[in-house]
Design an enzyme around this catalytic site. Structure first.
Site, PDB file in Angstrom:
ATOM      1  N   PHE A 120     -31.886 -28.925  12.133  1.00 55.18           N
ATOM      2  CA  PHE A 120     -32.662 -28.378  13.239  1.00 55.18           C
ATOM      3  C   PHE A 120     -34.086 -28.894  13.054  1.00 55.18           C
ATOM      4  CE2 PHE A 120     -31.390 -24.786  16.181  1.00 55.18           C
ATOM      5  CZ  PHE A 120     -30.058 -25.128  16.231  1.00 55.18           C
ATOM      6  N   GLN A 236     -43.260 -19.039  21.759  1.00 55.16           N
ATOM      7  CA  GLN A 236     -42.618 -20.340  21.561  1.00 55.16           C
ATOM      8  C   GLN A 236     -42.009 -20.898  22.849  1.00 55.16           C
ATOM      9  OE1 GLN A 236     -38.913 -20.983  18.895  1.00 55.16           O
ATOM     10  NE2 GLN A 236     -40.597 -22.148  17.986  1.00 55.16           N
ATOM     11  N   HIS A 238     -39.334 -23.618  24.036  1.00 54.33           N
ATOM     12  CA  HIS A 238     -38.241 -24.455  23.542  1.00 54.33           C
ATOM     13  C   HIS A 238     -38.238 -25.747  24.344  1.00 54.33           C
ATOM     14  CE1 HIS A 238     -34.277 -25.812  22.433  1.00 54.33           C
ATOM     15  NE2 HIS A 238     -34.141 -24.809  21.592  1.00 54.33           N
ATOM     16  N   LEU A 248     -31.015 -22.194  28.275  1.00 48.95           N
ATOM     17  CA  LEU A 248     -31.212 -22.999  27.063  1.00 48.95           C
ATOM     18  C   LEU A 248     -30.087 -24.002  26.817  1.00 48.95           C
ATOM     19  CD1 LEU A 248     -32.931 -23.233  24.368  1.00 48.95           C
ATOM     20  CD2 LEU A 248     -31.059 -21.957  23.358  1.00 48.95           C
ATOM     21  N   GLU A 251     -31.006 -26.635  20.456  1.00 47.06           N
ATOM     22  CA  GLU A 251     -31.583 -27.693  19.624  1.00 47.06           C
ATOM     23  C   GLU A 251     -30.493 -28.394  18.805  1.00 47.06           C
ATOM     24  OE1 GLU A 251     -35.428 -26.622  18.093  1.00 47.06           O
ATOM     25  OE2 GLU A 251     -34.831 -27.292  16.101  1.00 47.06           O
ATOM     26  N   ARG A 282     -40.584 -27.387  17.321  1.00 43.62           N
ATOM     27  CA  ARG A 282     -40.574 -27.138  18.775  1.00 43.62           C
ATOM     28  C   ARG A 282     -41.953 -27.243  19.414  1.00 43.62           C
ATOM     29  NH1 ARG A 282     -36.179 -22.181  18.722  1.00 43.62           N
ATOM     30  NH2 ARG A 282     -34.436 -23.557  18.297  1.00 43.62           N
ATOM     31  N   HIS A 351     -39.383 -19.112  25.263  1.00 47.83           N
ATOM     32  CA  HIS A 351     -38.131 -18.892  24.542  1.00 47.83           C
ATOM     33  C   HIS A 351     -38.171 -17.747  23.544  1.00 47.83           C
ATOM     34  CE1 HIS A 351     -34.391 -20.006  22.600  1.00 47.83           C
ATOM     35  NE2 HIS A 351     -34.996 -20.183  21.444  1.00 47.83           N
ATOM     36  N   ARG A 386     -42.017 -20.902  15.066  1.00 45.86           N
ATOM     37  CA  ARG A 386     -40.744 -20.701  14.358  1.00 45.86           C
ATOM     38  C   ARG A 386     -39.951 -21.998  14.318  1.00 45.86           C
ATOM     39  NH1 ARG A 386     -35.352 -19.451  16.039  1.00 45.86           N
ATOM     40  NH2 ARG A 386     -35.957 -19.126  18.211  1.00 45.86           N
TER      41      ARG A 386
HETATM   42  C1  LIG Z   1     -30.723 -18.550  24.741  1.00 46.28           C
HETATM   43  C2  LIG Z   1     -31.204 -18.308  23.344  1.00 46.28           C
HETATM   44  C3  LIG Z   1     -30.547 -18.923  22.283  1.00 46.28           C
HETATM   45  C4  LIG Z   1     -30.969 -18.718  20.976  1.00 46.28           C
HETATM   46  N1  LIG Z   1     -30.320 -19.341  19.949  1.00 46.28           N
HETATM   47  C5  LIG Z   1     -30.706 -19.112  18.683  1.00 46.28           C
HETATM   48  C6  LIG Z   1     -30.037 -19.736  17.585  1.00 46.28           C
HETATM   49  O1  LIG Z   1     -29.091 -20.491  17.746  1.00 46.28           O
HETATM   50  N2  LIG Z   1     -30.491 -19.473  16.342  1.00 46.28           N
HETATM   51  C7  LIG Z   1     -31.524 -18.636  16.092  1.00 46.28           C
HETATM   52  O2  LIG Z   1     -31.879 -18.419  14.940  1.00 46.28           O
HETATM   53  N3  LIG Z   1     -32.148 -18.017  17.119  1.00 46.28           N
HETATM   54  C8  LIG Z   1     -31.774 -18.223  18.385  1.00 46.28           C
HETATM   55  N4  LIG Z   1     -32.429 -17.598  19.411  1.00 46.28           N
HETATM   56  C9  LIG Z   1     -33.319 -16.467  19.101  1.00 46.28           C
HETATM   57  C10 LIG Z   1     -32.449 -15.258  18.703  1.00 46.28           C
HETATM   58  O3  LIG Z   1     -31.299 -15.250  19.506  1.00 46.28           O
HETATM   59  C11 LIG Z   1     -33.157 -13.929  18.862  1.00 46.28           C
HETATM   60  O4  LIG Z   1     -34.409 -13.956  18.233  1.00 46.28           O
HETATM   61  C12 LIG Z   1     -32.333 -12.787  18.252  1.00 46.28           C
HETATM   62  O5  LIG Z   1     -31.008 -12.828  18.722  1.00 46.28           O
HETATM   63  C13 LIG Z   1     -32.965 -11.454  18.576  1.00 46.28           C
HETATM   64  O6  LIG Z   1     -32.126 -10.459  18.101  1.00 46.28           O
HETATM   65  P1  LIG Z   1     -32.610  -8.955  18.037  1.00 46.28           P
HETATM   66  O7  LIG Z   1     -31.530  -8.196  17.344  1.00 46.28           O
HETATM   67  O8  LIG Z   1     -33.978  -8.883  17.482  1.00 46.28           O
HETATM   68  O9  LIG Z   1     -32.725  -8.506  19.566  1.00 46.28           O
HETATM   69  P2  LIG Z   1     -31.673  -8.542  20.787  1.00 46.28           P
HETATM   70  O10 LIG Z   1     -30.426  -9.232  20.465  1.00 46.28           O
HETATM   71  O11 LIG Z   1     -32.459  -8.976  21.956  1.00 46.28           O
HETATM   72  O12 LIG Z   1     -31.309  -7.023  20.958  1.00 46.28           O
HETATM   73  C14 LIG Z   1     -32.244  -6.090  21.453  1.00 46.28           C
HETATM   74  C15 LIG Z   1     -31.565  -4.752  21.548  1.00 46.28           C
HETATM   75  O13 LIG Z   1     -32.533  -3.763  21.864  1.00 46.28           O
HETATM   76  C16 LIG Z   1     -32.048  -2.945  22.910  1.00 46.28           C
HETATM   77  N5  LIG Z   1     -33.186  -2.393  23.650  1.00 46.28           N
HETATM   78  C17 LIG Z   1     -34.286  -3.047  24.086  1.00 46.28           C
HETATM   79  N6  LIG Z   1     -35.108  -2.202  24.745  1.00 46.28           N
HETATM   80  C18 LIG Z   1     -34.502  -0.988  24.724  1.00 46.28           C
HETATM   81  C19 LIG Z   1     -34.816   0.281  25.251  1.00 46.28           C
HETATM   82  N7  LIG Z   1     -35.922   0.516  25.964  1.00 46.28           N
HETATM   83  N8  LIG Z   1     -33.944   1.300  25.041  1.00 46.28           N
HETATM   84  C20 LIG Z   1     -32.801   1.105  24.348  1.00 46.28           C
HETATM   85  N9  LIG Z   1     -32.442  -0.080  23.842  1.00 46.28           N
HETATM   86  C21 LIG Z   1     -33.283  -1.114  24.016  1.00 46.28           C
HETATM   87  C22 LIG Z   1     -31.196  -3.888  23.748  1.00 46.28           C
HETATM   88  O14 LIG Z   1     -30.303  -3.177  24.548  1.00 46.28           O
HETATM   89  C23 LIG Z   1     -30.505  -4.681  22.640  1.00 46.28           C
HETATM   90  O15 LIG Z   1     -29.409  -3.956  22.160  1.00 46.28           O
HETATM   91  C24 LIG Z   1     -32.054 -17.849  20.725  1.00 46.28           C
HETATM   92  C25 LIG Z   1     -32.730 -17.241  21.778  1.00 46.28           C
HETATM   93  C26 LIG Z   1     -32.332 -17.495  23.085  1.00 46.28           C
HETATM   94  C27 LIG Z   1     -33.107 -16.872  24.208  1.00 46.28           C
END
Ligand SMILES: Cc1cc2nc3c(=O)[nH]c(=O)nc-3n(C[C@H](O)[C@H](O)[C@H](O)COP(=O)(O)OP(=O)(O)OC[C@H]3O[C@@H](n4cnc5c(N)ncnc54)[C@H](O)[C@@H]3O)c2cc1C
Length: 573
Positions: A120, A236, A238, A248, A251, A282, A351, A386
């Site tokens: 990556f 960030q 992307h 998306l 990468e 990125r 992103h 990142r």
């Molecule tokens: C399209 C895309 C592809 C990506 N691919 C990669 C990758 O290949 N590798 C990598 O390392 N990173 C990747 N990233 C980044 C990575 O996916 C995210 O940083 C990571 O998944 C975030 O996970 P999280 O558990 O912090 O939050 P999330 O998975 O966003 O979960 C948030 C949770 O909080 C809950 N929530 C939010 N607000 C409230 C509220 N008010 N009340 C109750 N619940 C709430 C939501 O319902 C959800 O359950 C990618 C990002 C994108 C956008």
């Protein structure tokens, strides 16, 4: 209003939340009563759409090392990452990747049966483990599946929209308040500890890869009760969002050898990162694409979305079908381009949020009993930029750390009293928003926020643009007070929910822009045309924003970066 009691609440069921839940379910040995809260269905959390992979030095037998992983991150972060956090993180990651493997994660394999890894951006070794290009989906499934062994240890609150975090006068956690959407009822969930895992706020941009749920609710709720938030100006972009939707393309496509091509047919990255080419970090790659477009070497796109091309044809059909099936599927379904035969139009897209709730190494915030993990938190491993595949990894690592820490904490604590007045005020506030009957259309305000962020707070920034953005955001904040909510029912009231999400995004956008305006240097993803150089003498420090309730705006301060092992040097790729 209904009241429920638990030991720990995990607010968010993405990768960070589910990993913490699994840790607590195991560590608690049946003695910890856990609640998992999500505003969407548990498995609809944004994390399911993570694509390209998860970083960790699992190939140390073949030349990778923890030091190399740490160095890549620190250099990638433009030296803004805290080095103690990075070191803790890189040490944990090999275990997390192997743990998922033991739990049944279908990692892609090499011919010798070992977990496959790929490059990556910004990596000196191919250390990103992946499951095709649907890594997040499979990691979420694996964690969810593993949690099924412990269903007696947790309660799910899906479609529970949390609106407030309630703390005592002594700054200890007491409860959350929210609306259980299917019932249309306000609930108070009391507990000894809260782990905020609510993901990104990057939906404050219009052209973004993020799910519509990425509205920064947890960060905004924490900010409003006085928890400091850190480095929010570092957003960030992307390099490869498909044009025109911004969805998306991982990468991993460049990790597998994809090229970026301008309208002269050149692999233009040779001008910007001679050695790393398409696999530069990125921030550098996104700026390179924007420069090509601005200097007339891009292609004319719809809605002013000019673009360059991502070309993976030379990888061959088999590799595309096995390693990048989602890239092909998205490209064919969204714009009718088959990447086996044609290059794909792409441009930089908002992103990921490097900043977030300020935490210590365990994920603790300044309030006792409140942790923050995953994308909503800033510990800080990513600093100003990142490196790809380290976000899912961070979720796993801090799910583990905070899960352990919170488990120990609640074993020794009693449930504290509920501050009823604060709960009543929270309920009143929800009712006030529900009853809003003004002249403004919240969806128009949201659209104007998106246009403002896209136009002035993008890959390139300057003082004039940022000042315009700040004025606009303040105007939008004022107008938000005068919105009209037509739907007065609380059952699945998405209009009310959207209004609160918009308020959260507006508050956080103000922090982003203020931080960007004051930071008169260029570092990582924050590039100021009027201050194009990194300035370590004055700006090698984290931005800390706290909410000034009286003024209804952020107060900015700074704190030093933890530079322990590696001194800042010029960043070349
Ligand atoms: C399209 C895309 C592809 C990506 N691919 C990669 C990758 O290949 N590798 C990598 O390392 N990173 C990747 N990233 C980044 C990575 O996916 C995210 O940083 C990571 O998944 C975030 O996970 P999280 O558990 O912090 O939050 P999330 O998975 O966003 O979960 C948030 C949770 O909080 C809950 N929530 C939010 N607000 C409230 C509220 N008010 N009340 C109750 N619940 C709430 C939501 O319902 C959800 O359950 C990618 C990002 C994108 C956008």
């Amino acid at each position: 209003m209904k009241i429920r009691e638990h030991d720990i609440i995990i607010l968010g069921s993405g990768l960070a939340g589910l990993r913490a839940a699994l840790q607590i379910a195991i560590e608690g040995k049946g003695k910890i009563d856990l609640a998992i809260v999500s505003k969407v269905q548990l498995m609809r959390s944004h994390s399911v759409s993570a694509e390209g992979g998860t970083a960790g030095a699992i190939r140390q037998d073949e030349g990778d090392s923890l030091e190399l992983h740490a160095w890549d991150l620190i250099k990638g972060s433009d030296f803004l990452a805290d080095q103690d956090a990075v070191w803790k993180y890189v040490n944990r990651m090999p275990y997390e990747i192997l743990l998922l493997d033991r739990l049944g994660m279908p990692w892609s394999r090499r011919p010798d049966g070992k977990i496959a890894t790929r490059y990556f951006g910004g990596q000196t070794f191919p250390r990103t483990a992946y499951a095709g290009d649907k890594t997040g989906f499979f990691a979420m499934q694996t964690l969810y599946d593993s949690l099924q062994k412990y269903t007696d240890r947790f309660t799910r609150y899906d479609e529970f929209f949390t609106t407030h975090i309630i703390v005592g006068e002594d700054k200890t956690f007491r409860a959350i308040v929210g609306i259980f959407l299917p019932e249309g009822e306000t609930y108070v969930l009391r507990a000894k500890a809260l782990i905020i895992a609510t993901g990104s706020a990057i939906r404050m941009y219009g052209f973004t890869t993020m799910a519509f749920s990425g509205t920064g609710d947890g960060v905004a709720m924490a900010y409003r009760i006085g928890i400091p938030i850190k480095d929010m100006e570092f957003m960030q972009f992307h390099p490869t969002g498909i044009v025109p939707s911004g969805i998306l393309l991982t990468e991993g496509a460049r990790g597998e050898g994809g090229y970026l091509i301008n309208n002269k047919g050149e692999r233009f990255m040779k001008r910007y990162a001679e050695k790393f080419m398409e696999l530069a970090p990125r921030d550098i790659t996104s700026r390179a694409i924007m420069s090509e477009i601005e200097e007339g070497r891009g292609f004319k796109g719809p809605n002013n979305l000019d673009y360059v091309l991502l070309d993976i044809r030379h990888l061959g059909k088999e590799k595309i079908l096995t390693r990048l099936p989602l890239v092909r599927e998205l490209s064919m379904r969204l714009i009718g381009v088959d990447p086996i035969k044609e290059p794909i139009p792409i441009r930089p897209v908002a992103h990921y949020m490097m900043g977030g709730i300020d935490t210590d190494l365990e994920g603790r915030t300044i309030y006792e009993g409140i942790w923050a993990i995953g994308e909503c938190a800033c510990v800080s491993v990513h600093g100003a930029n990142r490196l790809g595949s380290n976000a899912t990894a961070e979720c796993l690592a801090w799910g583990y750390f905070a899960g352990n820490d919170a488990s120990k904490f609640v074993m020794e604590k009693e449930l504290k009293e509920l501050p009823t007045e604060k709960v009543e005020n929270a309920q009143k506030e929800i009712e006030e928003i529900l009853n809003k009957n003004g002249n403004e259309n919240q969806y128009e305000i949201r659209k104007e926020l998106w246009e403002t962020m896209d136009k002035y707070v993008g890959v390139y920034r300057d003082k004039i643009g940022l000042e315009k953005a700040l004025d606009k955001i303040r105007e939008l904040k004022r107008r938000w007070k005068d919105i009209k909510i037509l739907d007065k029912d609380l059952i699945y009231n998405t209009e009310l929910m959207n209004a609160i999400e918009l308020k959260n995004m507006l508050d956080l956008a103000e922090v982003v822009v203020e931080g960007a305006l004051l930071r008169e240097e260029s570092r990582g993803a924050h590039y100021r045309r009027d201050f194009p150089k990194r300035d370590d003498e004055n700006w090698l420090k984290h931005t800390i924003a706290t909410y000034d309730q009286k003024e209804d705006k952020p107060k900015l301060d700074y704190k030093p970066v933890k530079i322990l092992y590696w001194k800042p040097v010029e960043r070349k790729y």
